[in-house]
Design a protein around this motif. Structure first.
Motif, PDB file in Angstrom:
ATOM      1  N   LEU A  67       0.851  -1.191   0.000  1.00  0.00           N
ATOM      2  CA  LEU A  67       0.000   0.000   0.000  1.00  0.00           C
ATOM      3  C   LEU A  67       0.885   1.238   0.000  1.00  0.00           C
ATOM      4  N   VAL A  68       0.458   2.257  -0.740  1.00  0.00           N
ATOM      5  CA  VAL A  68       1.285   3.438  -0.926  1.00  0.00           C
ATOM      6  C   VAL A  68       0.790   4.601  -0.072  1.00  0.00           C
ATOM      7  N   GLN A  69       1.684   5.552   0.140  1.00  0.00           N
ATOM      8  CA  GLN A  69       1.351   6.846   0.723  1.00  0.00           C
ATOM      9  C   GLN A  69       1.917   7.935  -0.191  1.00  0.00           C
ATOM     10  N   GLY A  70       1.526   9.196   0.072  1.00  0.00           N
ATOM     11  CA  GLY A  70       2.005  10.304  -0.736  1.00  0.00           C
ATOM     12  C   GLY A  70       1.062  10.612  -1.884  1.00  0.00           C
ATOM     13  N   LYS A  71       1.558  11.384  -2.871  1.00  0.00           N
ATOM     14  CA  LYS A  71       0.769  11.768  -4.031  1.00  0.00           C
ATOM     15  C   LYS A  71       1.239  11.025  -5.272  1.00  0.00           C
ATOM     16  N   GLY A  72       0.299  10.730  -6.161  1.00  0.00           N
ATOM     17  CA  GLY A  72       0.643  10.065  -7.407  1.00  0.00           C
ATOM     18  C   GLY A  72      -0.341  10.427  -8.500  1.00  0.00           C
ATOM     19  N   THR A  73      -0.004  10.103  -9.741  1.00  0.00           N
ATOM     20  CA  THR A  73      -0.891  10.374 -10.860  1.00  0.00           C
ATOM     21  C   THR A  73      -1.334   9.070 -11.492  1.00  0.00           C
ATOM     22  N   TRP A  74      -2.571   9.023 -11.914  1.00  0.00           N
ATOM     23  CA  TRP A  74      -3.139   7.855 -12.570  1.00  0.00           C
ATOM     24  C   TRP A  74      -4.179   8.323 -13.560  1.00  0.00           C
TER      25      TRP A  74
END
Length: 339
Positions: A300-307
């Motif tokens: 599982l991820v944290q932070g900001k990302g683009t999709w």
């Protein structure tokens, strides 16, 4: 009420960058949510759920059911203790007392201590006598000797601190001169009521809800540090131990490979999502009404990302769910983007 966890996986690649701190939500005019008590009726609780209770609602302590009588051991206790500790919460336990005699109380105390120790309840934690059986209520003040016998045995055999829990209508069953934990539910609990302020705590609602958890919960306002003291170790950070095991590409929650992993699990210092033994990778998980993203390794991820041209914010507060859309609108958006 047992919880059910719905898992939905819909895939694509995700790119991650900067981090962001999560928001905190609090109740406006209710008594404090200092402590929540849980049992098998709430299902197996998880670290992310307890972290959210801590950060968004101000929960400081958890009391989990350990046992009942001399034969019932709550199957959620060990996991709840571990999850609460990993969330940095104080952890305590309770035993549902059925005895109406001193001898019976001692036997139940021995059983409760053995189960609490097996579950990992730390020395110095509170192990409560839950007194609410009709036959016990009918005994009135005569029940005090029975409760006292249970408490004395718990302290001697287990090294746990102890008190009694009962309803506000039956205070006489608790040992004379002892501060207890009392349940009484006003129609509309408010922050100014402070019922039973001379006791350790007041359970003011049995139908509280939390945004990351299914079902309803008992919540309590505390008046001293009895439930938040004298514990040798409170783990502020997740541990690094193994909690799931793989065999033939399938993940299990036991080394005998009988129970397939399902839902979000903590393993080797990270959180992972499973769907009936399959590790979810590069996909969404819809769990507890929230959306989570697993990277290409399955973490599982944290932070900001683009999709797919959108920026998604999972925060950095240890709760892992996406913060910049409501579950309902996000569900619709994810479905549209995957067409």
């Amino acid at each position: 009420m047992n919880k059910a966890v719905k898992l939905v996986a819909v895939g694509a690649a995700f790119l991650f960058g900067a981090t962001f701190a999560g928001n905190v939500t609090v109740q406006a005019d209710s008594p404090r949510y200092d402590m929540v008590d849980v049992s098998n009726h709430n299902g197996q609780m998880t670290t992310p759920e307890f972290i959210d209770m801590r950060d968004a609602y101000g929960v400081k302590a958890v009391t989990t059911k350990i046992s009942e009588g001399t034969t019932y051991h709550d199957w959620t206790a060990a996991g709840n203790i571990r999850a609460a500790q990993e969330a940095g919460l104080y952890i305590n336990g309770y035993h549902y007392l059925r005895a109406t005699t001193v001898a019976g109380a001692i036997a139940e105390a021995d059983y409760a201590v053995a189960m609490a120790q097996a579950d990992g309840l730390p020395v110095g934690a509170v192990l409560v006598a839950d007194v609410e059986e009709p036959a016990q209520m009918a005994m009135g003040a005569n029940m005090q000797a029975v409760v006292t016998a249970f408490e004395n045995e718990v302290q001697i055999k287990g090294g746990f601190r102890t008190t009694a829990y009962t309803m506000g209508s039956h205070l006489e069953v608790t040992p004379y001169g002892e501060k207890s934990w009392i349940a009484s539910y006003p129609f509309t609990p408010t922050s100014t009521q402070n019922w039973y302020a001379t006791e350790h705590g007041w359970q003011f609602d049995s139908k509280a809800t939390f945004r990351m958890s299914l079902g309803v919960f008992d919540v309590n306002q505390l008046y001293d540090n009895f439930f938040t003291a004298d514990q040798a170790v409170i783990k502020k950070n997740p541990g690094d131990g193994a909690t799931v095991w793989s065999k033939g590409g399938v993940w299990y929650t036991d080394k005998s490979f009988k129970h397939k992993a399902n839902g979000i699990k903590k393993h080797m210092g990270s959180y992972w999502s499973f769907a009936y033994g399959k590790l979810i990778k590069s996909n969404w998980t819809n769990s507890w009404g929230m959306y989570y993203w697993s990277d290409g390794d399955g973490k599982l991820v944290q932070g900001k990302g683009t999709w797919k041209g959108y920026t998604w914010d999972f925060g950095t507060d240890g709760t892992y769910y996406v913060k910049n859309a409501t579950p309902k609108s996000l569900n619709k958006l994810v479905e549209q983007l995957n067409k």
